[in-house]
Write an enzyme that holds these catalytic residues in place. Structure first.
Site, short mmCIF file in Angstrom:
data_model
loop_
_atom_site.label_atom_id
_atom_site.label_comp_id
_atom_site.label_asym_id
_atom_site.label_seq_id
_atom_site.Cartn_x
_atom_site.Cartn_y
_atom_site.Cartn_z
N ASN A 1 0.86 -1.18 0.00
CA ASN A 1 0.00 0.00 0.00
C ASN A 1 0.90 1.23 0.00
OD1 ASN A 1 -1.80 2.06 0.49
ND2 ASN A 1 -2.22 1.48 2.62
N TRP A 2 0.99 1.87 -1.17
CA TRP A 2 1.89 3.01 -1.29
C TRP A 2 1.33 4.27 -0.61
CZ3 TRP A 2 3.95 2.98 -7.10
CH2 TRP A 2 4.65 1.79 -7.30
N LYS A 3 0.09 4.23 -0.21
CA LYS A 3 -0.58 5.41 0.37
C LYS A 3 -0.42 6.61 -0.57
CE LYS A 3 0.35 3.51 4.89
NZ LYS A 3 0.06 3.65 6.30
N HIS B 1 -9.48 0.96 5.10
CA HIS B 1 -8.18 1.16 5.74
C HIS B 1 -8.38 2.09 6.94
CE1 HIS B 1 -4.09 2.52 6.44
NE2 HIS B 1 -3.69 1.43 5.80
N GLU C 1 -6.84 4.56 7.96
CA GLU C 1 -6.71 5.99 7.66
C GLU C 1 -7.99 6.52 7.01
OE1 GLU C 1 -3.00 5.64 5.52
OE2 GLU C 1 -2.05 5.05 7.40
N GLU D 1 -5.29 -5.26 10.71
CA GLU D 1 -4.30 -4.20 10.88
C GLU D 1 -4.58 -3.45 12.18
OE1 GLU D 1 -2.37 -2.94 7.00
OE2 GLU D 1 -4.22 -1.81 7.11
N GLY E 1 2.26 2.17 10.69
CA GLY E 1 3.18 3.29 10.51
C GLY E 1 3.90 3.71 11.79
N SER F 1 3.40 -2.23 10.37
CA SER F 1 4.86 -2.19 10.57
C SER F 1 5.54 -3.52 10.28
CB SER F 1 5.21 -1.68 11.98
OG SER F 1 4.74 -0.35 12.14
N GLY G 1 2.70 -1.19 4.30
CA GLY G 1 2.69 0.24 3.99
C GLY G 1 4.10 0.75 3.73
N GLY G 2 4.71 1.34 4.74
CA GLY G 2 6.01 2.00 4.59
C GLY G 2 7.06 1.17 3.87
C1 PEP Z 1 -0.83 0.06 5.98
O1 PEP Z 1 -0.86 1.22 5.64
O2 PEP Z 1 -1.75 -0.71 5.63
C2 PEP Z 1 0.29 -0.41 6.79
C3 PEP Z 1 0.26 -1.62 7.26
O3 PEP Z 1 1.32 0.49 7.00
P1 PEP Z 1 2.76 0.18 7.67
O4 PEP Z 1 3.25 -1.10 7.07
O5 PEP Z 1 3.59 1.35 7.32
O6 PEP Z 1 2.51 0.03 9.14
#
Ligand code: PEP
Length: 251
Positions: free
Chosen positions: A9-11, A95, A97, A167, A173, A212, A233-234
């Site tokens: 997930n590049w956000k 998600h 966010e 999640e 994040g 994470s 994500g990151g």
């Molecule tokens: C996400 O945005 O779905 C996510 C899991 O982010 P991160 O891996 O950065 O925690």
């Protein structure tokens, strides 16, 4: 036996040059992996660019959101049919966010899930508790309510046609990952809840962990019996890190 799956997930990150560089570095490392389904979800404006770059690879394309409507006077929004036409296989739904920053409640998320299925997309339903809810012992109650809203709208057959991503909000994040045991306990709960509706479909439904995930913790998480891969994500923005996570999920 469920296949492992890793979705990036590049956000709201990337750009034409950065996407090209990331994929140029990433795709050769992913091409050698077997037994794992892979996808990346860039922001809307880059879907066509990334779709073109993914052609000929086994990496699928996903989007990060959709509107419940198929078309019409919804300025700034994007319908599932449009995503499908651009080559998307997946779309993220609910998600954290989207829930916290854009006010998406369980009912809207459920509607989006159903709308994605109708468009021929595979919805990736994100669910998870906040830190406060975990501290108060409400984790199972929260994820159950999030799931039940979608079960009411799409049924167990609908859920089983999608993907679930557990999640925990406190892990997204933050660099603070759920331990493999903590994640497994919630994944087992999710599968047991689905099993009350249909045991075979519950067994077949992919449940990813997100929060994470990094190269150094992916293996232990993915080794858990009910963790079928990750939503990343990151780390999906760094070719070496994402490739290592995908490698941890591969056969
Ligand atoms: C996400 O945005 O779905 C996510 C899991 O982010 P991160 O891996 O950065 O925690």
């Amino acid at each position: 036996m469920r296949r492992k799956r890793v979705i990036g997930n590049w956000k709201m990150n990337g750009g034409l040059a950065a996407n090209a560089a990331l994929l140029d570095e990433l795709l050769p490392s992913l091409a050698v992996l077997q037994g794992v389904d892979l996808a990346v979800c860039p922001p809307f404006p880059y879907l066509a660019q990334v779709a073109a770059r993914l052609e000929g690879s086994d990496v699928a394309l996903g989007a990060q959101n959709l509107n419940v409507a198929t078309k019409g006077a919804f300025t700034g929004e994007v319908g599932g049919g449009m995503l499908k036409e651009l080559g998307c296989r997946y779309v993220l739904v609910g998600h954290s966010e989207r829930r916290s920053l854009f006010g998406e409640c369980d009912e809207v998320v459920a509607e989006k899930f159903a709308s994605a299925l109708k468009a021929g997309l595979v919805p990736v339903l994100c669910i998870g508790e906040t830190q406060t809810q975990r501290r108060q012992g409400q984790t199972e109650q929260v994820v159950s309510a999030q799931l039940q809203a979608v079960l009411r709208r799409a049924g167990i057959q609908g859920i089983a046609a999608g993907v679930i991503a557990y999640e925990p909000v406190w892990a997204i994040g933050t660099g603070e990952t759920a331990s493999p045991e903590q994640a497994q306990a919630v994944h087992r709960h999710i599968r047991a809840l689905l099993g009350e509706f249909d045991r075979a479909r519950a067994e077949a439904t992919p449940i990813l962990y997100g929060g994470s995930v990094k190269a150094d913790n992916a293996q232990a998480l993915f080794a858990q019996p009910d963790i079928d891969g990750g939503l990343i994500g990151g780390a999906s923005l760094e070719a070496a890190a994402f490739a290592a996570i995908c490698q941890a999920a591969a056969r």
